[in-house]
Write a protein that holds these residues in place. Structure first.
Motif, PDB file in Angstrom:
ATOM      1  N   MET A   1       0.825  -1.199   0.000  1.00  0.00           N
ATOM      2  CA  MET A   1       0.000   0.000   0.000  1.00  0.00           C
ATOM      3  C   MET A   1       0.862   1.254   0.000  1.00  0.00           C
ATOM      4  SD  MET A   1      -3.339  -0.699   2.267  1.00  0.00           S
ATOM      5  CE  MET A   1      -4.632  -1.742   1.643  1.00  0.00           C
TER       6      MET A   1
ATOM      7  N   HIS B   1      -4.602  -1.500  -2.968  1.00  0.00           N
ATOM      8  CA  HIS B   1      -5.304  -0.302  -3.462  1.00  0.00           C
ATOM      9  C   HIS B   1      -4.603   0.985  -3.057  1.00  0.00           C
ATOM     10  CE1 HIS B   1      -7.202   0.919   0.438  1.00  0.00           C
ATOM     11  NE2 HIS B   1      -7.045  -0.359   0.720  1.00  0.00           N
TER      12      HIS B   1
ATOM     13  N   ILE C   1      -4.987  -0.588   6.888  1.00  0.00           N
ATOM     14  CA  ILE C   1      -5.024   0.791   6.372  1.00  0.00           C
ATOM     15  C   ILE C   1      -6.444   1.367   6.376  1.00  0.00           C
ATOM     16  CG2 ILE C   1      -4.452   2.302   4.431  1.00  0.00           C
ATOM     17  CD1 ILE C   1      -1.911   1.150   5.088  1.00  0.00           C
TER      18      ILE C   1
ATOM     19  N   PHE D   1     -11.701  -1.327   1.169  1.00  0.00           N
ATOM     20  CA  PHE D   1     -12.590  -2.492   1.227  1.00  0.00           C
ATOM     21  C   PHE D   1     -12.722  -2.973   2.667  1.00  0.00           C
ATOM     22  CE2 PHE D   1      -9.469  -6.129   1.385  1.00  0.00           C
ATOM     23  CZ  PHE D   1      -8.311  -5.372   1.338  1.00  0.00           C
TER      24      PHE D   1
ATOM     25  N   CYS E   1     -10.173  -5.165   4.624  1.00  0.00           N
ATOM     26  CA  CYS E   1      -8.814  -4.623   4.757  1.00  0.00           C
ATOM     27  C   CYS E   1      -8.334  -4.775   6.201  1.00  0.00           C
ATOM     28  CB  CYS E   1      -8.812  -3.151   4.364  1.00  0.00           C
ATOM     29  SG  CYS E   1      -7.188  -2.390   4.442  1.00  0.00           S
TER      30      CYS E   1
HETATM   31 CU    CU Z   1      -7.334  -0.947   2.761  1.00  0.00          CU
END
Ligand code: CU
Length: 199
Positions: free
Chosen positions: A8, A165, A80, A74, A77
């Motif tokens: 990420m 993402h 994050i 999402f 996840c």
């Molecule tokens: Cu995430």
């Protein structure tokens, strides 16, 4: 730091580098480093027609007149997304009544699992101003593209999967134009004060 966090950060770094290069080129071409209008030249954001966690239609038109934050992620996840949503919730809380004059969108990059119901359950843990946005995968892909969000399914052992993402919180002004990545690495009070300037 686990593998997902590293990925990420990498994605985030790549995006920022792109953004800086993009701005840099624009500045070089125009030679006017101080004109703020020039900084919004790379278009980020745009129209969308999706659904929220209550299954209600939501479009960019519904946000006109409100500055808003947008974050793509999402519900599965591991770190994050929940951290970011927690931080955005803290900012919303500091805004008090002014929070009603802003919006905060959590747009899924995993529509396969993130149905409206799933989003609703998940967002119950965060500030009620946060709206979970889902919908048709093709429509979501188009919105992600407008925001230059990268995302990709990553298979896990045992048949499960996770998502890579872009993890940027976008600050959009009340006309729907991109202002800047919204900085959450400061106190929620300072972040709230910053957002309040766009009311
Ligand atoms: Cu995430």
């Amino acid at each position: 730091m686990n593998a997902q966090t590293k990925r990420m950060l990498l994605v985030f770094g790549t995006f920022l580098t792109g953004l800086v290069l993009c701005f840099g080129v624009v500045l070089l071409i125009t030679g006017r480093a101080t004109a703020p209008a020039v900084l919004s030249a790379p278009a980020i954001g745009g129209p969308f027609h999706l659904v929220d966690q209550d299954g209600r239609a939501i479009s960019d038109d519904d946000l006109k007149g409100k500055p808003f934050l947008v974050f793509f992620g999402f519900t599965h996840c591991p770190d994050i997304c929940p951290t970011t949503l927690f931080e955005v919730s803290e900012v919303m809380r500091r805004l008090g009544k002014d929070a009603d004059r802003t919006a905060a969108l959590f747009v899924t990059v995993d529509p396969e699992r993130d149905t409206a119901d799933k989003m609703k359950d998940y967002l119950a843990s965060f500030d009620p101003h946060l709206r979970g946005i889902t919908g048709d995968p093709a429509a979501l892909a188009a919105v992600a593209k407008e925001y230059r969000v990268y995302y990709k399914k990553v298979p896990l052992d045992g048949g499960d999967y996770t998502m890579d993402h872009t993890a940027i919180v976008y600050l959009m002004d009340k006309t729907g134009r991109f202002v800047a990545p919204f900085n959450l690495r400061r106190t929620p009070e300072a972040a709230a004060e910053d957002l309040r300037r766009y009311l």
